[in-house]
Design a protein around this motif. Structure first.
Motif, PDB file in Angstrom:
ATOM      1  N   TRP A  79      -6.816   6.958  -8.769  1.00  0.00           N
ATOM      2  CA  TRP A  79      -6.257   6.361  -7.552  1.00  0.00           C
ATOM      3  C   TRP A  79      -7.126   5.201  -7.072  1.00  0.00           C
ATOM      4  N   MET A 133      -2.211  12.576   0.016  1.00  0.00           N
ATOM      5  CA  MET A 133      -1.673  11.270   0.396  1.00  0.00           C
ATOM      6  C   MET A 133      -2.204  10.843   1.758  1.00  0.00           C
ATOM      7  N   GLN A 156       1.237   4.194  -2.680  1.00  0.00           N
ATOM      8  CA  GLN A 156       1.010   5.586  -2.305  1.00  0.00           C
ATOM      9  C   GLN A 156       2.182   6.474  -2.728  1.00  0.00           C
ATOM     10  N   TRP A 211       1.608   9.374  -5.658  1.00  0.00           N
ATOM     11  CA  TRP A 211       1.586  10.795  -5.314  1.00  0.00           C
ATOM     12  C   TRP A 211       2.881  11.499  -5.693  1.00  0.00           C
ATOM     13  N   THR A 214      -6.013   9.868   1.380  1.00  0.00           N
ATOM     14  CA  THR A 214      -6.208   8.541   0.778  1.00  0.00           C
ATOM     15  C   THR A 214      -5.800   7.432   1.742  1.00  0.00           C
ATOM     16  N   ALA A 215      -4.804   7.690   2.581  1.00  0.00           N
ATOM     17  CA  ALA A 215      -4.439   6.690   3.580  1.00  0.00           C
ATOM     18  C   ALA A 215      -5.574   6.480   4.579  1.00  0.00           C
ATOM     19  N   HIS A 244      -8.192   4.441   2.974  1.00  0.00           N
ATOM     20  CA  HIS A 244      -7.762   3.033   2.923  1.00  0.00           C
ATOM     21  C   HIS A 244      -8.071   2.323   4.233  1.00  0.00           C
ATOM     22  N   PHE A 291       0.827  -1.204   0.000  1.00  0.00           N
ATOM     23  CA  PHE A 291       0.000   0.000   0.000  1.00  0.00           C
ATOM     24  C   PHE A 291       0.862   1.254   0.000  1.00  0.00           C
ATOM     25  N   TRP A 292       1.861   1.324   0.889  1.00  0.00           N
ATOM     26  CA  TRP A 292       2.659   2.533   0.973  1.00  0.00           C
ATOM     27  C   TRP A 292       3.595   2.687  -0.222  1.00  0.00           C
ATOM     28  N   TYR A 341      -6.002   1.355  -6.867  1.00  0.00           N
ATOM     29  CA  TYR A 341      -6.025   0.752  -5.536  1.00  0.00           C
ATOM     30  C   TYR A 341      -6.814  -0.560  -5.553  1.00  0.00           C
ATOM     31  N   GLU A 370      -0.187  17.849  -2.107  1.00  0.00           N
ATOM     32  CA  GLU A 370      -0.098  16.418  -2.440  1.00  0.00           C
ATOM     33  C   GLU A 370       0.108  15.585  -1.183  1.00  0.00           C
ATOM     34  N   SER A 371       0.805  16.142  -0.189  1.00  0.00           N
ATOM     35  CA  SER A 371       0.964  15.417   1.072  1.00  0.00           C
ATOM     36  C   SER A 371      -0.370  15.261   1.780  1.00  0.00           C
TER      37      SER A 371
END
Length: 551
Positions: free
Chosen positions: A313, A227, A191, A195, A230-231, A234, A187-188, A317, A223-224
């Motif tokens: 995304w 990110m 990510q 991004w 989206t985490a 998830h 996942f990371w 995913y 963008e951070s």
């Protein structure tokens, strides 16, 4: 799985060659692009309404985009045998090629609707801007197609072998959604790559639009935030919903994409106009208010531009999650099938007729009572060597045909001691097939049946023959026959009992449709069994670990 003389079987029909599959791709693609066309019309209605007679150009551009997306989906359907990362890389590359074609055609079609005429470098920059805005539509469509293609139902025309595979998988492992998907590392990694790519595209787009390079840190901040959002999605929404059906998860992902887009454009507004404000934009010749009213003014346009990013995304995913889940299932299924196959082979191998052992021990006891100690000792030695051989080889192992025949000679020598005047043995082994690999003790039930139903049932001499030759390129033919019990024993056949069923089952497990067996009476009153197997040989070094298939 049925046996056939030719050893051929029909391959499963590709899922998307049917009319229903083609219709699904078309509906998915046009529905996908139709949604974005409506959003684009809403976001750009003011300039478009001034050129309504040219609206067909706008619609035609998106029809071209839908057709290009159909081509991408069709190509991805043809490479289902690729790994999940390979298909995703191909999807990204095809999307880049498609958006390049789309941007050029769209710029040409929409040019008459623009108030200014672009040429030279400005025209090129305009094409790049169209590419950036629409790349995520193509990538989102490809991602959702890969997701839906992971769990498509099998076609009605699939073979019995494929249907059995899916039935076993469902019975043993349940539905795909019942298994874990993306782990933390996957996942990371996803990510970070996604991004980081988005940051590069956003920076390039900002510079192309004339923004200052000093705003890059604001882009990095936005963008951070994306990110992080989206985490959260998830862990809070998508990960707990792995047991949902595919279409429910797709609907959830789409809803999450809407929420994420709203959060994303809010973070853009906050980073550029609230927390770290830049110069206010000029609207109608005057500086605009940077507050809520400005945000509500630009929100529809910003939403249209950034919604494809989060759809892309979500598609990637879910596709990666489904791929990981299926890969886990495949490993579990493979291990389960291997264990079941090994157990089945052991069961079949150990179904050797115990009467042989009992009769041999009784014969040895009789020889000892008759004080024929030398013959009893020889018979006991042969029995010991034969039983040691059966214990040394694995049930699912293969060995050279010459070694298999050496073991069967031990068995026939034991039976020759019991029937010295009745059993005649002929073994004809073609040197070209001496190294051919065969399942261990595959001939044992055939020879045992020949002794039981032909030799022991008559007082006349009976010839038992074993002949092994190459039948055709890449095929091995083994014939085991006997001359029968004679006219005084009508109806007795060496084809009765569990011997033939045992061999059929073992060949089914080991070779499937690549092996065949024919059995029946012969013209002289005997019985014959013909086995045809794929010609698998070993290297001359004798290393059975390095087996190679010649057919």
């Amino acid at each position: 799985m049925s046996f056939s003389d030719s050893g051929r079987f029909d391959a499963p029909t590709p899922r998307l060659t049917s009319r229903w599959g083609v219709l699904t791709i078309v509906v998915l693609s046009f529905g996908f692009w139709g949604t974005f066309s409506v959003l684009a019309l809403i976001a750009n209605w003011e300039p478009i309404s001034a050129h309504l007679p040219m609206l067909w150009r706008f619609v035609l551009a998106d029809v071209i985009g839908a057709l290009l997306s159909i081509g991408i989906a069709w190509r991805l359907a043809e490479v289902r045998h690729w790994s999940a990362p390979g298909r995703l890389v191909l999807a990204a590359a095809l999307s880049l090629a498609a958006v390049t074609i789309y941007a050029g055609l769209a710029a040409y079609l929409i040019a008459p609707m623009r108030p200014d005429r672009l040429d030279g470098v400005e025209a090129g920059i305009h094409v790049l801007q169209i590419m950036f805005k629409h790349y995520w539509i193509f990538i989102g469509h490809a991602g959702f197609f890969l997701l839906l293609d992971q769990d498509r139902p099998a076609a009605p025309a699939e073979t019995a072998e494929t249907a059995r595979y899916h039935a076993v998988r469902t019975a043993m492992l349940g539905q795909d959604e019942a298994h874990a998907g993306l782990n933390a590392r996957w996942f990371w990694t996803f990510q970070g790559v996604f991004w980081a790519t988005m940051f590069v595209f956003s920076t390039a787009n900002a510079i192309n639009n004339g923004d200052s390079a000093l705003n890059i840190w604001r882009i990095s901040l936005v963008e951070s935030v994306a990110m992080g959002m989206t985490a959260v999605v998830h862990y809070v929404a998508l990960r707990p919903s792995r047991n949902w059906s595919l279409y429910r998860r797709a609907a959830l992902a789409l809803a999450c994409a809407i929420v994420l887009t709203l959060g994303y454009i809010t973070s853009i507004w906050a980073a550029h106009y609230v927390i770290f404000p830049v110069d206010p934009p000029i609207i109608n010749g005057a500086p605009a208010d940077r507050g809520i009213s400005f945000f509500l003014y630009v929100a529809p346009f910003w939403f249209f531009l950034n919604f494809p990013v989060f759809v892309g995304w979500s598609g990637f995913y879910l596709a990666l999650d489904a791929a990981r889940r299926l890969r886990t299932q495949e490993r579990q299924l493979y291990n389960s099938i291997m264990m079941a196959q090994e157990s089945q082979l052991k069961m079949l191998r150990f179904q050797l007729n115990p009467h042989f052992l009992f009769n041999t021990l009784n014969a040895i006891s009789t020889l000892l009572l008759d004080r024929r100690n030398d013959e009893a000792d020889m018979m006991l030695t042969r029995l010991s060597r034969f039983l040691r051989f059966t214990l040394d080889v694995a049930p699912d192992d293969q060995l050279p045909l010459s070694a298999e025949l050496d073991a069967q000679r031990l068995y026939l020598d034991i039976e020759a001691t019991r029937f010295p005047d009745r059993l005649r043995v002929e073994i004809d082994l073609d040197p070209r097939v001496a190294d051919a690999l065969v399942p261990t003790l595959i001939l044992q039930p055939l020879l045992e049946n020949a002794v039981k139903y032909a030799v022991s049932a008559t007082s006349d001499p009976v010839r038992v023959s074993v002949r092994a030759v190459p039948s055709e390129p890449g095929r091995l033919k083994i014939t085991v026959s006997d001359t029968g019990a004679g006219a005084g024993n009508p109806g007795v056949s060496s084809g009765t009992g569990v011997g033939l069923a045992n061999i059929r089952s073992r060949l089914d497990v080991l070779y499937g449709d690549r092996a065949s067996m024919k059995a029946g009476p012969t013209e002289d009153g005997g019985f014959s069994v013909v086995l045809e197997l794929p010609m698998e040989t070993i290297r001359k070094s004798g290393d059975t670990e390095n087996a190679r298939t010649s057919g």
